[in-house]
Each structure stands twice: as structure tokens, then as C-alpha cells.
Design an enzyme around this catalytic site. Structure first.
Site, PDB file in Angstrom:
ATOM      1  CD  GLU A  99      -6.330  -5.197 -15.437  1.00 11.97           C
ATOM      2  OE1 GLU A  99      -5.758  -4.743 -15.391  1.00 11.97           O
ATOM      3  OE2 GLU A  99      -7.215  -4.363 -15.614  1.00 11.97           O
ATOM      4  CB  CYS A 119     -12.999  -9.301  -7.154  1.00  5.77           C
ATOM      5  SG  CYS A 119     -12.720  -9.832  -5.253  1.00  5.77           S
ATOM      6  CD  GLU A 167      -8.658 -12.662  -0.827  1.00  6.89           C
ATOM      7  OE1 GLU A 167      -8.570 -11.692  -0.645  1.00  6.89           O
ATOM      8  OE2 GLU A 167      -8.244 -13.461  -0.570  1.00  6.89           O
ATOM      9  CB  SER A 198      -1.906  -9.830  -1.955  1.00  3.33           C
ATOM     10  OG  SER A 198      -2.578  -8.974  -0.811  1.00  3.33           O
ATOM     11  CB  SER A 221      -5.293  -6.095   1.465  1.00  2.49           C
ATOM     12  OG  SER A 221      -5.041  -6.331   0.754  1.00  2.49           O
ATOM     13  CG  LEU A 222      -4.351  -3.662   8.364  1.00  3.79           C
ATOM     14  CD1 LEU A 222      -5.653  -4.891   8.676  1.00  3.79           C
ATOM     15  CD2 LEU A 222      -3.421  -3.840   9.730  1.00  3.79           C
ATOM     16  CG  HIS A 223      -6.288  -1.615   2.942  1.00  2.53           C
ATOM     17  ND1 HIS A 223      -4.568  -1.343   2.676  1.00  2.53           N
ATOM     18  CD2 HIS A 223      -6.770  -3.174   2.037  1.00  2.53           C
ATOM     19  CE1 HIS A 223      -4.618  -2.385   1.232  1.00  2.53           C
ATOM     20  NE2 HIS A 223      -5.327  -3.112   0.501  1.00  2.53           N
TER      21      HIS A 223
HETATM   22  N1  SAH Z   1      -7.985  -9.276  -3.769  1.00  2.00           N
HETATM   23  C1  SAH Z   1      -6.659  -9.528  -2.595  1.00  2.00           C
HETATM   24  C2  SAH Z   1      -5.697  -9.420  -3.868  1.00  2.00           C
HETATM   25  C3  SAH Z   1      -6.190  -8.411  -4.917  1.00  2.00           C
HETATM   26  S1  SAH Z   1      -5.222  -6.763  -4.143  1.00  2.00           S
HETATM   27  C4  SAH Z   1      -6.553  -8.532  -1.750  1.00  2.00           C
HETATM   28  O1  SAH Z   1      -7.498  -8.139  -1.044  1.00  2.00           O
HETATM   29  O2  SAH Z   1      -5.255  -8.401  -1.016  1.00  2.00           O
HETATM   30  C5  SAH Z   1      -3.899  -6.730  -4.443  1.00  2.00           C
HETATM   31  C6  SAH Z   1      -3.504  -5.461  -3.225  1.00  2.00           C
HETATM   32  O3  SAH Z   1      -4.066  -4.127  -4.311  1.00  2.00           O
HETATM   33  C7  SAH Z   1      -4.709  -5.315  -2.037  1.00  2.00           C
HETATM   34  O4  SAH Z   1      -3.927  -4.881  -1.474  1.00  2.00           O
HETATM   35  C8  SAH Z   1      -5.592  -4.672  -2.365  1.00  2.00           C
HETATM   36  O5  SAH Z   1      -6.655  -4.075  -1.346  1.00  2.00           O
HETATM   37  C9  SAH Z   1      -4.962  -3.406  -3.475  1.00  2.00           C
HETATM   38  N2  SAH Z   1      -5.508  -1.957  -4.291  1.00  2.00           N
HETATM   39  C10 SAH Z   1      -6.804  -2.321  -5.077  1.00  2.00           C
HETATM   40  N3  SAH Z   1      -6.868  -1.072  -5.002  1.00  2.00           N
HETATM   41  C11 SAH Z   1      -5.732  -0.626  -4.555  1.00  2.00           C
HETATM   42  C12 SAH Z   1      -5.752   0.696  -5.092  1.00  2.00           C
HETATM   43  N4  SAH Z   1      -7.002   1.547  -6.081  1.00  2.00           N
HETATM   44  N5  SAH Z   1      -4.618   1.558  -4.739  1.00  2.00           N
HETATM   45  C13 SAH Z   1      -3.962   1.016  -3.726  1.00  2.00           C
HETATM   46  N6  SAH Z   1      -4.039  -0.437  -3.955  1.00  2.00           N
HETATM   47  C14 SAH Z   1      -5.024  -0.315  -3.965  1.00  2.00           C
END
Ligand code: SAH
Length: 348
Positions: A99, A119, A167, A198, A221-223
Site C-alpha cells: 500500500e 512485518c 519496518e 519511522s 514509535s514510542l507509544h
Molecule cells: N515500522 C515502522 C513504520 C510503520 S508504522 C514503525 O513502527 O514506526 C507507522 C506508524 O503508524 C508507527 O508509529 C506505528 O506504530 C503507527 N501505527 C500502526 N498501526 C497503528 C494503528 N492501528 N493506529 C495508530 N497508529 C498505528
């Protein structure tokens, strides 16, 4: 970068000008031909050798014996009716799907590209990882996502984010080669200042990337603000924990001078409390950074949820605690632009 397809042909779109030149000289051809071919590929962006009309038919035939030039097939194009977001589902030459999204900002169009088919990282909230990992994308396949979207939409593309499926730092060599190609002055000439990469936090690769001093923005991507909560949603945290990750980020900033962007997908009841905001502010205090809050996109396999109101509340809390934070604008919500969701309908 030299990569071969299943028939032993060199992927011509993955070659930097000097690499192409070397191959052309090996064929016994004149050096300037390489410049012509690079221009056909990366400026005029033709889809076949036969369109390279300033080369003789004999030379075109010779090229076909040594090189391959693959294109992406547009399976689906979804256009948002609320903003100008366009989402593509592409089929790769081996039948896999990926995509790509074009997002329109006031400063130009940015393309969100995928870097892998599937991934391995296993983030619990992410649709891209649920069916697992199939393969890495070649640098040419990452680049073609932009070229194809630009051609199909007729829009001028000025930026890219490596935030689609996959990733990027788990496909390091191809991603770095892609960055070299997309920013090459003889090619698309995109400024890497307009590119964000990212990562979920593959620490050794963050150090490697820092050394390249490319000028791109690193998004992490800390979260979550503590290891227990982060490990629950991101298995990568068991390999490289928050302290190691932030240490690598400090190094990245020291070497590149580029402000880090932290992504924070807000999940109801998981990471959105007042205490979470305080912990995050403490963790990132003193850091030259920006926090990007994203209300988690619902995916059908999980029950995670959030909304803009909660995200705005969390942002205000962070701001009061001295952190620079924004809520990410939701684009293309009517076309399900969240990564990995469209591909899943096609692969299974
Ligand atoms: N693998 C990389 C890049 C791809 S995802 C990474 O982890 O950063 C891009 C961003 O979207 C990342 O911050 C990821 O954590 C976030 N993401 C993935 N699925 C999501 C969801 N369902 N809701 C919100 N953010 C999401």
C-alpha cells in the site's frame, strides 16, 4: 545497489548513476549512455527499454538481456472525498501486494511508502504485522511507489514518509539505497529534509543511520512511557528497551542536529491517563523533540480504541508539562488509510 531478479537480471532502477555507468562500461558502451538511461528511468520515468528512443534498437535489446525494469500494477485506487488523500493498492511483479498513500499538506504532496511485504515486529495494534512477514522490498520497489503515484495522480510530490507497511530499519540496505536514489540531483532530487523515517526502535540501526548524516527526520514509535506497558504492545521492547532507545535517539540528535519526532498512538485505558502524561513528560524532559499523538486506528482484529477528544486532552496535558506536542491530522479516514488494512483484504 546491485540486485538481481529470479532470472539473474540486474534491477536497473536500483542502480545509482555511478553504478549504472560501471555496468554500461562493462557492456563496452560509451559512458554518456548511462546518463541518458538514468534520465529515462528517473526523470522521464519510462516503463520499458523500448521507450528510450535516443538509444539504438540494438542497444535496447542488449539492455534487456542484462537488466530488468519492473513496474507496479495499480490494483485499486481510493480517493478520499473529505481531503485529497489517495490510497493505492499495488501488485508487485511476484504477486504480493503493498500500500502507498498520497497525502496533501499545505506545503505539498507527501507519499507514505511501504518498505516490506508484511512485518516481523508484531506490534499489537498494527494491521501490517498480523499476517506476518513475507519479504523485503527492493529499493526500486520503494521508489516505484512514488513514481507510480506521481504519474497516476498527476501531482507534484515533494516529500516522503517511510511509514507504510514494514519496518524500514529491518530492511536497512534497501532503504538507504532508496534514500540515495530519491534524493539524487540527477534523479527525483527530493530533499531529505522532506523525508521522515519511522521506526519501532531497532537500536543498532539508529546508530548506523546517524553516521550517514542524511538530514532526514527520525520518527520513533514510542507509544508508551514505561517498559512494562511498551512491552505489552510492542514485542521489540524486549530486545531494545526504552532506555537503550532514548540513548540512541540522543546520539542521533547529537550527530545530526535533527530534532526527533516521537509517535504516540493513544489507546483508551492503556496509555492515556494523567499519570501516563506525567511519566512521558519526565522521560522526554530536556530532549529536543516533538510528540505526535495519534488516536489509535481501530483494526478489526483488536479492541483498541481512542478518539480525537482524548488525544486533544492528552496533548493539553503534555503541553502543560512543557512538551511540544501535536495531534496528528487524520487524513483519508473515509478510505481506511491506516496501514495494512487494504492489503489484508487481498492477501487472505
Ligand atoms: N515500522 C515502522 C513504520 C510503520 S508504522 C514503525 O513502527 O514506526 C507507522 C506508524 O503508524 C508507527 O508509529 C506505528 O506504530 C503507527 N501505527 C500502526 N498501526 C497503528 C494503528 N492501528 N493506529 C495508530 N497508529 C498505528
Amino acid at each position: 545497489m546491485l540486485t538481481y531478479d529470479e532470472n539473474g537480471l540486474i534491477d536497473i532502477l536500483g542502480l545509482l548513476p555511478e553504478e549504472l555507468e560501471e555496468q554500461i562500461l562493462l557492456m563496452g558502451e560509451k559512458k554518456f549512455r548511462a546518463g541518458q538511461i538514468f534520465e529515462w528511468l528517473h526523470v522521464k520515468r519510462v516503463g520499458s527499454f523500448d521507450e528510450m528512443t535516443n538509444l539504438s534498437i540494438q542497444l535496447r535489446d542488449k539492455l534487456k538481456e542484462i537488466f530488468c525494469l519492473k513496474s507496479l500494477f495499480i490494483v485499486k485506487r481510493l480517493e478520499s472525498s473529505t481531503d485529497n488523500t489517495v490510497k493505492y493498492l499495488y501488485r508487485l511483479s511476484d504477486g504480493n501486494h503493498i500500500e502507498t498513500v498520497i497525502m496533501e499538506y499545505n506545503y505539498g504532496n507527501t507519499v507514505c511508502v511501504s518498505t516490506q511485504v508484511g512485518c516481523k515486529m508484531g506490534c499489537r495494534f498494527c494491521a501490517s504485522t498480523i499476517a506476518g512477514y513475507k519479504r523485503d522490498l527492493a529499493s526500486s520497489e520503494i521508489l516505484q511507489q512514488i513514481y507510480t503515484a506521481a504519474r497516476d495522480s498527476g501531482r507534484k510530490i515533494t516529500g516522503a514518509v517511510l511509514m507504510g507497511i514494514g519496518e524500514p530499519l529491518d530492511n536497512y540496505d534497501n532503504v538507504v539505497n532508496f534514500l540515495g536514489l530519491v534524493s539524487h540531483p540527477k534523479g527525483m532530487n527530493m530533499s531529505l529534509r522532506h523525508v521522515s523515517l519511522s521506526t519501532c526502535g531497532l537500536v543498532p540501526r539508529i546508530y548506523d543511520l546517524a553516521e550517514l548524516k542524511l538530514g532526514l527526520t527520525l520518527s520513533i514509535s514510542l507509544h508508551s512511557s514505561n517498559n512494562k506497558a511498551r512491552s505489552e504492545i510492542m514485542p521489540v521492547n524486549d530486545r531494545y528497551d526504552i532506555n537503550e532507545l532514548l540513548e540512541a535517539c540522543r546520539y542521533y540528535f547529537k550527530v545530526t542536529g535533527r530534532r526527533i519526532s516521537f509517535e504516540y498512538a493513544l489507546i483508551d485505558g492503556h496509555n492515556d491517563s494523567r499519570a501516563d502524561a506525567q511519566e512521558l513528560a519526565k522521560l522526554l524532559g530536556g530532549f529536543v523533540c516533538h510528540v505526535n499523538i495519534i488516536p489509535v486506528n481501530k483494526i478489526k482484529e483488536r479492541d483498541y480504541r481512542s478518539d480525537r477528544k482524548a488525544a486533544e486532552r492528552f496533548r493539553k496535558r503534555l503541553e502543560a508539562l512543557g512538551l511540544n506536542a501535536t495531534v496528528r491530522r487524520t487524513l483519508g479516514s473515509d478510505i481506511d488509510a491506516a496501514c495494512g488494512q487494504l492489503r489484508r483484504e487481498y492477501e487472505i
